[in-house]
Each structure stands twice: as structure tokens, then as C-alpha cells.
Design an enzyme around this catalytic site. Structure first.
Site, PDB file in Angstrom:
ATOM      1  N   SER A  65      -3.874   2.057 -11.914  1.00 19.84           N
ATOM      2  CA  SER A  65      -3.235   1.869 -10.603  1.00 19.84           C
ATOM      3  C   SER A  65      -3.085   0.409 -10.183  1.00 19.84           C
ATOM      4  CB  SER A  65      -4.009   2.630  -9.520  1.00 19.84           C
ATOM      5  OG  SER A  65      -3.750   4.009  -9.606  1.00 19.84           O
ATOM      6  N   LYS A  68       0.392  -0.828 -10.010  1.00 17.23           N
ATOM      7  CA  LYS A  68       1.239  -0.528  -8.847  1.00 17.23           C
ATOM      8  C   LYS A  68       1.548  -1.798  -8.044  1.00 17.23           C
ATOM      9  CE  LYS A  68      -0.749   4.116  -8.378  1.00 17.23           C
ATOM     10  NZ  LYS A  68      -1.672   4.985  -7.620  1.00 17.23           N
ATOM     11  N   TYR A 193       6.408   5.170 -16.469  1.00 14.50           N
ATOM     12  CA  TYR A 193       5.246   5.035 -15.587  1.00 14.50           C
ATOM     13  C   TYR A 193       3.938   5.062 -16.376  1.00 14.50           C
ATOM     14  CZ  TYR A 193       2.057   5.907 -11.688  1.00 14.50           C
ATOM     15  OH  TYR A 193       1.027   5.830 -10.784  1.00 14.50           O
ATOM     16  N   TYR A 245      -7.745   3.167  -2.835  1.00 15.99           N
ATOM     17  CA  TYR A 245      -7.568   4.603  -2.635  1.00 15.99           C
ATOM     18  C   TYR A 245      -7.942   4.970  -1.194  1.00 15.99           C
ATOM     19  CZ  TYR A 245      -7.331   4.473  -7.745  1.00 15.99           C
ATOM     20  OH  TYR A 245      -7.005   4.182  -9.038  1.00 15.99           O
ATOM     21  N   VAL A 263      -8.331   3.655 -12.200  1.00 11.96           N
ATOM     22  CA  VAL A 263      -9.332   4.612 -12.682  1.00 11.96           C
ATOM     23  C   VAL A 263      -9.865   4.264 -14.071  1.00 11.96           C
ATOM     24  CG1 VAL A 263      -8.535   6.513 -11.235  1.00 11.96           C
ATOM     25  CG2 VAL A 263      -7.569   6.214 -13.535  1.00 11.96           C
TER      26      VAL A 263
END
Length: 309
Positions: A65, A68, A193, A245, A263
Site C-alpha cells: 500500500s 498508493k 495494480y 489504514y 501489509v
């Protein structure tokens, strides 16, 4: 970039480990389940090039993540703020990062922010290129520039493992396609992705990217503006409000720096105008953040008054 091992930092790691209750690796992605939960490393890079570290900083991990933030920066550079935020919102959410609930209840049905999976998929959809290989190369070229490392690539093993197990993300894509947020083939977007999430680097690379954001997009060595200051500001704001998160609020209170977790157990931090930090510790807490990594950042923030609030 040479990095000095630091005994004080190593002692703080040992303290963080003593004060952390275990944690477990992200076993829902088969390739990540192979990580050693005892691994832990950290690198800190200052604007003047000073680098201090502890642990095995050469060990590679995938961004997950954290990617992102980087694709958001690239999409903003390519498309502009107005267009990007016509596809994704600005607001934090208290729901898990892979939740579909807000897509169903929001009107219009666009993701709340770019740091949840739905929002990240919508942002990745905006990455320019004529094919998946073109688009992942566009992302990699950007990441290599920020990290100052032309050898960065993605892990094919991790990408394939994620692609085979990403049915919930497929569901998010199909929902967004139904509502006009995305308009490409779902499997192509999923292919891109998962490769994006599988970009691989070490703590030095991650800390180097962190210091670029801390300097509002400037290269710490050459002073070159690698990305617009406004893009860096937007990304850091999302890191503060949504980067950890659904524990982002608590993290802002206890640590108070822009940061993004993944993660894999990685965390990238950007202490404004001070330094960038790269952490790898694959043992995760219940939220999905590195348990020892979070505790180490709490200790560092308290000891050195790092909070921006």
C-alpha cells in the site's frame, strides 16, 4: 548511499520489540506468508545525506500500500488535481482498507480517498500508457527517480500471488466500472495494480523517497525538484489523514508525522524538513501495520519531539 549503523537506534529497536506483543505476517497473500516475522530494519536519511540505520537494511520487501502514495503523485503529475479528484475523494474513513461499504452508500459512488484499495485502484486506472507493460514501466521510472536507484523493479512472484488471490479487489473494480469511475478491462487494471504493489526495494530506498517528500519534492543531494511541491504536499496530507489504514487518527496523535504503511510490514515516514525514514518489520498488528514499526515511531516521536502538531 553509505549508511552508518547506529547503536542508539538499535537500542530503540530492542525497546520497541520488548514493548510489542508479537504480530503475524500477512498470510492471506501466499508470497508474503513466507516472510520471517522476526525481521526488522530501519534507515533514516537526512537532507544533508547523513544516513543512520539498524538491522538488515539490505533485505528487500514489496511496497504494497505504500505504492498508493507514489501512484497518486504520478497521477497528479500526469493528470492534474481537478481530474484526479473527480475520480476519488479527499476524506478519511474508519472502515478497513479493503471495504466496499462506502462505495455502496456514497453518492456519487467514488472512493473516499486514494489510500484505501478502491481509491488506489481508481488512481492506478489514471496511469498513462498504451499497455500494462508501458504503464508499469512509467510507474517504475518515477519510483526509480524518487529513490535514486535505477535497479528498482517489481517481484513477479509476489505480483502473481496477489493477482491469483485478489477477488475482493476485483469486486471493487467491477462496482466502480458499473458506476463509471473506471472504464478499462478489470483484469488489465488488476494486472497493473498487483505489479505496482509488488514493487520491491530496501529500507534505504524507502527512506530516500521519504526524504524527497519531506523536502516538498526536492532531491536531497542535487536540489532538483523531482515532483511539484503542491503534489508532495497533497500526498503528505493524505499520509497524515489516511496513511495508516483505520488507525490513522491514533497514529497522528501518538506519532504525528506523515507516514504510509503496507501489509508487507514496510512503513515510509517523512518528517517535514528533517528526514525520511524507511522501516521493514513484517509482523503486523490487527490493523495491518508493522507492530514493532509503529512502536519504534512512537518512541522516536516522543524522544525527539517529531510530531508536527
Amino acid at each position: 548511499m553509505p549508511c552508518q549503523t547506529n547503536s542508539e537506534l538499535n537500542e530503540l529497536i530492542l525497546q520497541a520489540k520488548r514493548e510489542t506483543e508479537g504480530g503475524r505476517v500477512a498470510d492471506y497473500i501466499p508470497a508474503l506468508a513466507k516472510a520471517n516475522p522476526a525481521d526488522f530494519s530501519v534507515a533514516i536519511i537526512h537532507p544533508d545525506g547523513l544516513c543512520i540505520s539498524a538491522g538488515d537494511i539490505d533485505k528487500k520487501f514489496t511496497l504494497q500500500s505504500i505504492s498508493k502514495v507514489l501512484t497518486l503523485a504520478l497521477a497528479l503529475c500526469d493528470n492534474g488535481e481537478k481530474y484526479v479528484f473527480s475520480k476519488v475523494g479527499y476524506e478519511p474513513t474508519g472502515d478497513p482498507f479493503n471495504s466496499i461499504i462506502k462505495l455502496e452508500t456514497n453518492n456519487p459512488s467514488k472512493p473516499l480517498n486514494p489510500m484505501i484499495n478502491a481509491g488506489a485502484l481508481a488512481v492506478t486506472h489514471l496511469i498513462k500508457g498504451d499497455s500494462v507493460p508501458d504503464r508499469i514501466e512509467h510507474i517504475l521510472k518515477f519510483v526509480r527517480k524518487l529513490a535514486g536507484n535505477d535497479k528498482i523493479t517489481y517481484s513477479k512472484q509476489v505480483a502473481e500471488s496477489e493477482l491469483a488471490t485478489s477477488n475482493l479487489n476485483r469486486a471493487l473494480c467491477y462496482f466502480m466500472k458499473q458506476h463509471g469511475v473506471i472504464n478499462e478491462e478489470v483484469e488489465e487494471l488488476m494486472d497493473l495494480y498487483t505489479k505496482q504493489c509488488a514493487i520491491e526495494m530496501d529500507c534505504l530506498d524507502l527512506a530516500r523517497i521519504g526524504v524527497v517528500f519531506s523536502l516538498d519534492g526536492k532531491d536531497p543531494q542535487s536540489g532538483e525538484q523531482l515532483l511539484p511541491a503542491e503534489v508532495a504536499r497533497l500526498c503528505k496530507t493524505f499520509m497524515v489523514t489516511c496513511g495508516m489504514y483505520n488507525a490513522s487518527g491514533e497514529f497522528a496523535i501518538r506519532v504525528g508525522i506523515p507516514a504510509k504503511s503496507g501489509v508487507s510490514g514496510a512503513i515510509m515516514g517523512s518528517v517535514p524538513n528533517q528526514f525520511g525514514i524507511g522501516i521493514y518489520g513484517p509482523a503486523l498488528n490487527d490493523i495491518g501495520n508493522s507492530s514493532t514499526g509503529i512502536r519504534l515511531l512512537e518512541i522516536l516521536s516522543e524522544k525527539y519531539s517529531l510530531s508536527m502538531f
